[in-house]
Design a protein around this motif. Sequence first.
Motif, PDB file in Angstrom:
ATOM      1  N   ARG A  85      17.655  -6.066   5.703  1.00 19.20           N
ATOM      2  CA  ARG A  85      17.630  -4.618   4.976  1.00 19.20           C
ATOM      3  C   ARG A  85      16.456  -4.054   4.978  1.00 19.20           C
ATOM      4  NH1 ARG A  85      19.801  -6.331   0.632  1.00 19.20           N
ATOM      5  NH2 ARG A  85      21.828  -5.703   1.241  1.00 19.20           N
ATOM      6  N   VAL A  86      16.232  -2.718   5.301  1.00 21.61           N
ATOM      7  CA  VAL A  86      14.872  -1.906   5.683  1.00 21.61           C
ATOM      8  C   VAL A  86      14.739  -0.973   4.515  1.00 21.61           C
ATOM      9  CG1 VAL A  86      13.155  -1.094   7.229  1.00 21.61           C
ATOM     10  CG2 VAL A  86      14.533  -2.908   7.942  1.00 21.61           C
ATOM     11  N   SER A  87      13.760  -0.759   3.737  1.00 21.71           N
ATOM     12  CA  SER A  87      13.625   0.566   2.904  1.00 21.71           C
ATOM     13  C   SER A  87      12.064   0.913   3.006  1.00 21.71           C
ATOM     14  CB  SER A  87      14.001   0.311   1.558  1.00 21.71           C
ATOM     15  OG  SER A  87      13.283  -0.671   0.711  1.00 21.71           O
ATOM     16  N   GLU A  88      11.814   1.736   2.479  1.00 23.78           N
ATOM     17  CA  GLU A  88      10.335   2.070   2.317  1.00 23.78           C
ATOM     18  C   GLU A  88       9.695   1.176   1.234  1.00 23.78           C
ATOM     19  OE1 GLU A  88       9.069   6.216   2.088  1.00 23.78           O
ATOM     20  OE2 GLU A  88      10.815   6.805   3.577  1.00 23.78           O
ATOM     21  N   ARG A  89      10.330   0.451   0.689  1.00 26.25           N
ATOM     22  CA  ARG A  89       9.934  -0.461  -0.273  1.00 26.25           C
ATOM     23  C   ARG A  89       9.224  -1.949   0.297  1.00 26.25           C
ATOM     24  NH1 ARG A  89      13.030  -2.694  -3.356  1.00 26.25           N
ATOM     25  NH2 ARG A  89      11.324  -3.770  -4.844  1.00 26.25           N
ATOM     26  N   GLY A  90      10.265  -2.159   1.421  1.00 25.30           N
ATOM     27  CA  GLY A  90      10.162  -3.611   1.953  1.00 25.30           C
ATOM     28  C   GLY A  90      11.031  -3.734   2.916  1.00 25.30           C
ATOM     29  N   ASN A 147       0.748  -1.055   0.152  1.00 26.92           N
ATOM     30  CA  ASN A 147      -0.099   0.106   0.087  1.00 26.92           C
ATOM     31  C   ASN A 147       0.769   0.969  -0.006  1.00 26.92           C
ATOM     32  OD1 ASN A 147      -2.596  -1.605   0.205  1.00 26.92           O
ATOM     33  ND2 ASN A 147      -1.964  -1.902   2.415  1.00 26.92           N
ATOM     34  N   PRO A 148       0.417   2.324  -0.419  1.00 30.08           N
ATOM     35  CA  PRO A 148       1.034   3.811  -0.306  1.00 30.08           C
ATOM     36  C   PRO A 148       1.499   3.958   1.201  1.00 30.08           C
ATOM     37  CG  PRO A 148      -0.983   4.125  -1.838  1.00 30.08           C
ATOM     38  CD  PRO A 148      -1.160   2.632  -0.847  1.00 30.08           C
ATOM     39  N   THR A 149       2.765   4.630   1.187  1.00 28.09           N
ATOM     40  CA  THR A 149       3.226   5.133   2.596  1.00 28.09           C
ATOM     41  C   THR A 149       3.354   6.471   2.492  1.00 28.09           C
ATOM     42  OG1 THR A 149       5.735   4.732   1.678  1.00 28.09           O
ATOM     43  CG2 THR A 149       4.539   2.784   2.509  1.00 28.09           C
ATOM     44  N   LYS A 150       3.439   7.052   3.928  1.00 31.21           N
ATOM     45  CA  LYS A 150       3.778   8.387   4.162  1.00 31.21           C
ATOM     46  C   LYS A 150       4.598   8.455   5.113  1.00 31.21           C
ATOM     47  CE  LYS A 150      -0.718  10.600   2.552  1.00 31.21           C
ATOM     48  NZ  LYS A 150      -1.582  11.548   2.961  1.00 31.21           N
ATOM     49  N   THR A 151       5.581   9.573   5.152  1.00 33.11           N
ATOM     50  CA  THR A 151       6.466   9.809   6.233  1.00 33.11           C
ATOM     51  C   THR A 151       5.665  10.881   7.169  1.00 33.11           C
ATOM     52  OG1 THR A 151       7.922  11.400   5.130  1.00 33.11           O
ATOM     53  CG2 THR A 151       8.547   9.168   5.161  1.00 33.11           C
ATOM     54  N   GLY A 152       5.972  10.719   8.646  1.00 30.34           N
ATOM     55  CA  GLY A 152       5.389  11.593   9.493  1.00 30.34           C
ATOM     56  C   GLY A 152       6.412  11.809  10.878  1.00 30.34           C
ATOM     57  N   ARG A 153       5.913  12.523  11.866  1.00 31.81           N
ATOM     58  CA  ARG A 153       6.517  12.730  13.047  1.00 31.81           C
ATOM     59  C   ARG A 153       5.876  12.297  14.164  1.00 31.81           C
ATOM     60  NH1 ARG A 153      11.922  13.867  11.896  1.00 31.81           N
ATOM     61  NH2 ARG A 153      11.948  14.958   9.960  1.00 31.81           N
ATOM     62  N   PHE A 154       6.561  11.303  14.719  1.00 28.27           N
ATOM     63  CA  PHE A 154       5.827  10.429  15.992  1.00 28.27           C
ATOM     64  C   PHE A 154       5.627  11.697  17.077  1.00 28.27           C
ATOM     65  CE2 PHE A 154       5.777   8.400  19.983  1.00 28.27           C
ATOM     66  CZ  PHE A 154       4.857   7.415  19.591  1.00 28.27           C
ATOM     67  N   ILE A 155       4.313  11.669  17.621  1.00 24.94           N
ATOM     68  CA  ILE A 155       3.853  12.784  18.712  1.00 24.94           C
ATOM     69  C   ILE A 155       4.059  11.742  20.187  1.00 24.94           C
ATOM     70  CG2 ILE A 155       2.244  13.958  19.787  1.00 24.94           C
ATOM     71  CD1 ILE A 155       1.237  14.506  16.682  1.00 24.94           C
ATOM     72  N   LYS A 156       2.941  10.699  20.253  1.00 22.03           N
ATOM     73  CA  LYS A 156       3.004  10.220  21.379  1.00 22.03           C
ATOM     74  C   LYS A 156       2.186   8.668  21.171  1.00 22.03           C
ATOM     75  CE  LYS A 156      -1.034  12.175  23.636  1.00 22.03           C
ATOM     76  NZ  LYS A 156      -1.616  12.860  25.052  1.00 22.03           N
ATOM     77  N   ARG A 157       2.329   7.723  22.077  1.00 23.82           N
ATOM     78  CA  ARG A 157       1.679   6.571  22.209  1.00 23.82           C
ATOM     79  C   ARG A 157       0.696   6.877  23.023  1.00 23.82           C
ATOM     80  NH1 ARG A 157       5.540   1.216  22.080  1.00 23.82           N
ATOM     81  NH2 ARG A 157       3.885  -0.231  21.239  1.00 23.82           N
TER      82      ARG A 157
END
Length: 229
Positions: free
Chosen positions: A213-218, A6-16
Motif C-alpha cells: 500500500r503506497v501513500s504520501e505518508r509511507g 521529511n516534507p513532500t511536494k508533488t510535481g510534474r516529471f519533465i525528463k531524466r
Amino acid sequence: MYLIKNPTKTGRFIKRLNRFVAKVEVDGQVVKAHVPNSGRMKELLFSGNRVVLEEKSGEGRKTSYDLIMAEYDGYLVSIDSRLPNYLVEEAINKGQLPGFGGLKVERREVSYGDSRLDLKLTGEKEGYCEIKSVTLVKDGIAMFPDAPTSRGARHLRELIRAQKEGFQAFIVFLVQRDDAVAFKPNDETDPEFGTALREAMASGVQVKAYTCRVSERGVEVIREIPVEI
C-alpha cells in the motif's frame, strides 16, 4: 511500514537526465531530483506525469529532492529501490510475511559464493533471501525485470547453490504498488532471468511476491500474490 520523515511536494516529471537524476517542475520552478532507482520505468517517468518528491538535505548532495513516487492510472507507485530491503526485513522480524514463520534476520548484505545476498536468516534452519523491487504492472500482472539484468540471474544461481547446500533459500519480489493480482518473470525483456527463476523454483528455492500500500505518508507490505511461472 516505512513512514516518510521529511516534507513532500508533488510535481510534474519533465525528463531524466541520467539514471539517477531527473528534471521535475515543482511550484512553477524546474528542479533536479535524485532518482533512487536505476530501472527504466518508462510507464511511470514520462513528461507531464505526476510525481512525489521528498525534501532531502545533507553534505555531498547535488539535489534537494528525492523522486520517491509516481502516479499510474490513479495509483501511487513507490519507485525507491532502497525500501524493499527495509520493508521485507521488518516484516520477517515481526512475523508478518507468509512463508517466513520462525525466521529472523541475522545480517544484511552477506557474501555467498560469488555474490552478495540481501539477508542472512536464522531459525531452526539457516537461510538466505534476495529481494527485488518491482514497479512494473501490466493488466494486473507484476513483472520483473523491466530491463535486462545479468546480476539478477547470478543471484538466482547462488540461491540454487545455497538450497543444494542445505540452507533455506528465498527470493522475494516486492511490488511497490497495490494493483497487482499476480507476479511473473518478464520473459520478453530478460529471458535469461526467467529461465533462471524457473530453475530456482524447481531446485526448491522459495519464490514469493507481495504487494504494498503506497501513500504520501509511507509504504507498507499488505498481501501475498501468486507467482505464475
